[in-house]
Design an enzyme around this catalytic site. Structure first.
Site, short mmCIF file in Angstrom:
data_model
loop_
_atom_site.label_atom_id
_atom_site.label_comp_id
_atom_site.label_asym_id
_atom_site.label_seq_id
_atom_site.Cartn_x
_atom_site.Cartn_y
_atom_site.Cartn_z
N ASP A 167 0.96 -1.16 -0.19
CA ASP A 167 0.17 0.04 0.00
C ASP A 167 0.99 1.18 0.01
O ASP A 167 2.05 1.26 -0.60
CB ASP A 167 -0.79 0.11 1.08
CG ASP A 167 -2.20 0.72 1.05
OD1 ASP A 167 -2.25 1.92 1.36
OD2 ASP A 167 -3.23 -0.10 0.52
N HIS A 204 -3.01 5.78 4.27
CA HIS A 204 -3.79 4.67 3.91
C HIS A 204 -3.21 3.54 4.45
O HIS A 204 -4.08 2.44 4.83
CB HIS A 204 -4.23 4.67 2.21
CG HIS A 204 -5.21 3.83 1.70
ND1 HIS A 204 -4.81 2.60 1.34
CD2 HIS A 204 -6.34 4.13 1.54
CE1 HIS A 204 -5.83 2.08 0.88
NE2 HIS A 204 -6.82 2.86 1.04
N SER A 412 -11.10 -0.93 0.66
CA SER A 412 -9.85 -0.94 1.07
C SER A 412 -9.73 -1.49 2.55
O SER A 412 -8.76 -2.07 3.08
CB SER A 412 -9.35 0.30 1.01
OG SER A 412 -8.70 0.78 -0.42
#
Length: 476
Positions: A167, A204, A412
């Site tokens: 990621d 994230h 996600s």
């Protein structure tokens, strides 16, 4: 003005990847993004066939340039993929690419004879999933706590389940969160812009790692910053990045991946074909996000879960709305999505707790749900105005401050919940094979939800608290 998130995010990614001309596809629609002027082929004989076939086709088309057809800086790579230039990337606009479209058509007969695909667009793979985020994060007071809350259990280095997150990287002060005490990996390359404001999608990977750790305390989590460039990467580079991620620490028990793309096909991505074959021969389970396009179109690599050769290898994850009873408005769906988990307004660690950090919203919320749902979904709530939606206007975008925790929504984040639940099952049952653990856990699961009229398997962590679902608030 009404937000156009795909187009807004396209412009943002293009600015970040300024040296790579991009187009929307296929042709004149906006379903995915790809590199202009180039196609992907396998190294060796396939590359020769593609070059010869496209040159012959272009010779018969007076408005196409045969001299453009050539290999782009051939190099040996583990993915076994070559980029072939078929047009001038600087010509035309972003709404499609005629030379690439012609190259694909020229190969249809050859592909029919070969019985397999020979050529592909060079798609953009993104954590925004087709440049359409579920939403942007919203600040949460530290006193409100995590959701899901941290499960009971202790970390044991000898028996910890290895989870690899591919990621964005870890925030510099991530260790100020006790939740991430057993997390390691790569740093986020650039957290803030020149004005000290958090950049879009920063945090994230940290948020995902925190969700795994909350659900499964006995995990050793490694985060690789493979997707730091606006959370996006070309398909031609994606396979290499996946290989690099597993090479750095060995094949993990579970690989959590919250990125992908659709490609208008039902047979996967050419750029990660070699990686997927090698993955199949390992014991690693790939847990992959189904995407946030509110669509039934296969989204890769999650959709490998529906291909016979990869059903044991990949688990695709869709998102449930806040109450956990129905699918979230943004979640992709269909038979290729094998399980759903809460994915709306989860609360996790976005940044460390050293100092408050500012963020300016990039996308405005909508007046009504963009997918036609009638609850206060992430499309409409919480209300904010974003800079990308209001370019050229007089409305000032909203700014917030993050002090550690955030609400965030998307497939996600449903994905690491499932990865964590499988890891927790492995620890509890002393199961060493993550693929076996996946099947045993789902077989014992009695949870279901309704998604677009279908009765689907749903996994809900025991420490997760449902969020009340309300009707949309009227816009003042």
């Amino acid at each position: 003005m009404a937000p156009q998130r795909f187009h807004e995010q396209f412009e943002q990614i293009q600015r970040s990847m300024r040296d790579v001309p991009l187009a929307m596809g296929p042709d004149d629609s906006a379903e995915f993004i790809y590199e202009k002027g180039y196609v992907l082929v396998r190294d060796g004989e396939d590359a020769r066939v593609v070059e010869d076939t496209v040159r012959a086709h272009f010779t018969a088309e007076p408005d196409l340039v045969q001299d453009h057809v050539r290999r782009a800086s051939p190099q040996t790579n583990r993915s076994g993929i070559t980029r072939i230039q078929v047009g001038d990337p600087g010509e035309g606009d972003r709404a499609g690419d005629r030379p690439v479209a012609h190259a694909l058509r020229a190969l249809r007969e050859s592909e029919g004879r070969a019985g397999r695909r020979l050529v592909s667009r060079n798609h953009l793979v993104s954590i925004a999933v087709n440049s359409c985020p579920g939403d942007e994060p919203a600040p949460v007071a530290p006193a409100d706590g995590l959701n899901p809350a941290q499960a009971e259990g202790t970390y044991d280095a000898e028996s910890a389940i290895g989870v690899l997150v591919v990621d964005t990287g870890l925030m510099r002060d991530f260790r100020s969160s006790p939740l991430l005490a057993h997390t390691d990996g790569d740093a986020q390359i650039k957290e803030c812009d020149d004005d000290g404001v958090l950049q879009q999608y920063v945090g994230h990977g940290t948020f995902i790692a925190g969700l795994v750790a909350a659900v499964a305390p006995n995990t050793g989590i490694t985060v690789r910053n493979s997707l730091n460039d606006a959370g996006a990467i070309l398909e031609s580079e994606f396979g290499e990045k996946l290989f690099e991620a597993v090479d750095a620490g060995g094949w993990p028990d579970i690989l959590s991946l919250s990125a992908g793309t659709s490609n208008g096909r039902t047979d996967g991505l050419l750029g990660i074909e070699a990686f997927m074959r090698e993955l199949r021969d390992q014991r690693t389970l790939l847990v992959a996000a189904a995407g946030n396009n509110g669509s039934a179109t296969p989204f890769w690599p999650a959709a490998y879960a529906d291909l016979p050769d990869y059903q044991d290898v990949v688990l695709s994850v869709g998102a449930l709305r806040g109450d956990g009873e129905f699918g979230a408005c943004f979640s992709n769906h269909g038979p290729w999505v094998k399980v759903y988990a809460p994915g709306e307004r989860l609360t996790g660690v976005l940044t460390g707790f050293d100092a408050p950090m500012p963020y300016i919203y990039q996308h405005s919320t909508y007046d009504t749900c963009r997918y036609g749902f009638g609850y206060a979904c992430t499309c409409v709530s919480p209300r904010h105005t974003g800079v990308l939606s209001e370019q050229g206007g007089s409305t000032k975008p909203d700014q917030v401050m993050f002090e550690g925790l955030a609400h965030w929504s998307g497939t996600s984040f449903a994905t690491p919940l499932v990865a964590g639940l499988i890891a927790s099952h492995m620890s509890a049952q002393q199961e060493s094979d993550p693929r076996v653990a996946r099947y045993k856990m789902l077989a014992a699961n009695s949870g279901y939800a309704e998604v677009r009229g279908a009765h689907v398997a749903a996994l809900r962590p025991g420490t997760w608290r449902p969020v009340p679902v309300l009707p949309p608030a009227p816009r003042s």
